[in-house]
Design an enzyme around this catalytic site. Sequence first.
Site, mmCIF file in Angstrom:
data_model
loop_
_atom_site.group_PDB
_atom_site.id
_atom_site.type_symbol
_atom_site.label_atom_id
_atom_site.label_comp_id
_atom_site.label_asym_id
_atom_site.label_seq_id
_atom_site.Cartn_x
_atom_site.Cartn_y
_atom_site.Cartn_z
ATOM 1 N N ASN A 1 -6.119 5.031 8.119
ATOM 2 C CA ASN A 1 -5.751 3.614 8.131
ATOM 3 C C ASN A 1 -6.491 2.919 6.999
ATOM 4 O O ASN A 1 -7.574 3.337 6.600
ATOM 5 C CB ASN A 1 -6.165 2.977 9.464
ATOM 6 C CG ASN A 1 -5.788 1.504 9.537
ATOM 7 O OD1 ASN A 1 -4.670 1.122 9.180
ATOM 8 N ND2 ASN A 1 -6.713 0.668 9.992
ATOM 9 N N MET B 1 0.986 -2.812 12.060
ATOM 10 C CA MET B 1 0.285 -3.824 12.844
ATOM 11 C C MET B 1 0.488 -3.683 14.354
ATOM 12 O O MET B 1 0.334 -4.649 15.089
ATOM 13 C CB MET B 1 0.704 -5.225 12.367
ATOM 14 C CG MET B 1 0.452 -5.470 10.886
ATOM 15 S SD MET B 1 -1.257 -5.088 10.332
ATOM 16 C CE MET B 1 -2.058 -6.629 10.725
ATOM 17 N N ARG B 2 0.809 -2.488 14.809
ATOM 18 C CA ARG B 2 0.836 -2.226 16.256
ATOM 19 C C ARG B 2 -0.370 -1.349 16.599
ATOM 20 O O ARG B 2 -0.712 -0.442 15.826
ATOM 21 C CB ARG B 2 2.121 -1.479 16.672
ATOM 22 C CG ARG B 2 3.406 -2.133 16.266
ATOM 23 C CD ARG B 2 3.635 -3.454 16.924
ATOM 24 N NE ARG B 2 3.835 -3.365 18.377
ATOM 25 C CZ ARG B 2 4.049 -4.423 19.148
ATOM 26 N NH1 ARG B 2 4.065 -5.628 18.631
ATOM 27 N NH2 ARG B 2 4.228 -4.275 20.442
ATOM 28 N N ILE B 3 -0.954 -1.627 17.728
ATOM 29 C CA ILE B 3 -2.071 -0.782 18.159
ATOM 30 C C ILE B 3 -1.501 0.510 18.727
ATOM 31 O O ILE B 3 -0.622 0.487 19.599
ATOM 32 C CB ILE B 3 -2.937 -1.518 19.200
ATOM 33 C CG1 ILE B 3 -3.617 -2.708 18.510
ATOM 34 C CG2 ILE B 3 -3.973 -0.573 19.807
ATOM 35 C CD1 ILE B 3 -4.408 -3.598 19.438
ATOM 36 N N LEU B 4 -1.981 1.618 18.200
ATOM 37 C CA LEU B 4 -1.459 2.920 18.632
ATOM 38 C C LEU B 4 -2.150 3.360 19.914
ATOM 39 O O LEU B 4 -3.367 3.201 20.055
ATOM 40 C CB LEU B 4 -1.689 3.959 17.532
ATOM 41 C CG LEU B 4 -0.871 3.734 16.256
ATOM 42 C CD1 LEU B 4 -1.393 4.617 15.132
ATOM 43 C CD2 LEU B 4 0.602 4.000 16.511
ATOM 44 N N ASN C 1 0.835 -1.212 0.000
ATOM 45 C CA ASN C 1 0.000 0.000 0.000
ATOM 46 C C ASN C 1 0.863 1.251 0.000
ATOM 47 O O ASN C 1 0.554 2.236 -0.683
ATOM 48 C CB ASN C 1 -0.948 -0.005 1.204
ATOM 49 C CG ASN C 1 -2.209 -0.801 0.918
ATOM 50 O OD1 ASN C 1 -3.053 -0.371 0.139
ATOM 51 N ND2 ASN C 1 -2.322 -1.966 1.529
ATOM 52 N N LEU D 1 -10.399 0.548 18.118
ATOM 53 C CA LEU D 1 -9.706 -0.190 17.055
ATOM 54 C C LEU D 1 -10.618 -0.432 15.842
ATOM 55 O O LEU D 1 -11.730 -0.941 15.992
ATOM 56 C CB LEU D 1 -9.225 -1.537 17.615
ATOM 57 C CG LEU D 1 -8.394 -2.388 16.649
ATOM 58 C CD1 LEU D 1 -7.049 -1.739 16.390
ATOM 59 C CD2 LEU D 1 -8.225 -3.797 17.201
ATOM 60 N N HIS E 1 -8.013 -0.904 6.046
ATOM 61 C CA HIS E 1 -8.341 -2.172 6.684
ATOM 62 C C HIS E 1 -8.950 -3.105 5.636
ATOM 63 O O HIS E 1 -9.806 -2.673 4.853
ATOM 64 C CB HIS E 1 -9.327 -1.940 7.842
ATOM 65 C CG HIS E 1 -9.636 -3.196 8.585
ATOM 66 N ND1 HIS E 1 -8.772 -3.754 9.501
ATOM 67 C CD2 HIS E 1 -10.701 -4.029 8.518
ATOM 68 C CE1 HIS E 1 -9.301 -4.870 9.977
ATOM 69 N NE2 HIS E 1 -10.472 -5.054 9.392
#
Length: 220
Positions: A108, A91-94, A14, A145, A110
């Site tokens: 983002n 792929m980390r949760i902010l 992307n 999320l 998805h």
Amino acid sequence: MKRIVILISGRGSNMEALLRAERAGELPGAQIVAVLANTPEAKGLSIAAAAGIATQVVDHRAYSERSAFDAALLAAVQAHAPDLVVLAGFMRILPETFVQCFAGRLLNIHPSLLPAFPGLHTHRRALEEGVRIHGCTVHFVTPALDRGPIVIQAAVPVQDDDDEDRLAARVLAEEHRIYPLAVRWFVEGHVLADGNVALRAKKPSQTREAHPAALIVPTP
Ligand code: GAR
């Protein structure tokens, strides 16, 4: 020029689509200034470097405390003074602090038609559920999320003989189509986050006619 920072964790296709769009003059008024990754193994880093973009790794494994990684990532992104932060397979949760810092300028992508299938393994779950229409979503990031105002979605019909890989490939092709468009809309001031919905502030310069193969549904 609007400054764009892209965050990746892996392949970076992307991100590559966004770089291609920029090179093709399809992101007028915007400049991708840096690509950051949370792991040195992210393949997209070498693609970005080869394109002459500044790259940086903030390796989450180098920090024993989650909060220290979060602070380092925030500082690294802020150092580039971005007008827009683009998550492209990050792929980390902010943490909420990060999301609040870039509220309204954090996008983002998805791989599902949100709010269906938030989280991981979206293609497998779509097949398991027997949905006939799957797809992908670009949305503004909020602390919840995979929620947040939807900017654009592309629908992908599920075929009878689909497996996870075949479906993923067709969705990915649509991701590469809609992410540059969403970023362009943002840069040109056509979309903005307003509560739960993304508003189209002005008429976008590209309409769905420019993308005949995709069922693209801009927000009202
Ligand atoms: C993409 O399919 C993207 O939608 C997904 O990860 C892949 C990254 O591919 N993102 C998420 O699942 C975020 N929740 P890429 O590195 O080739 O762009």
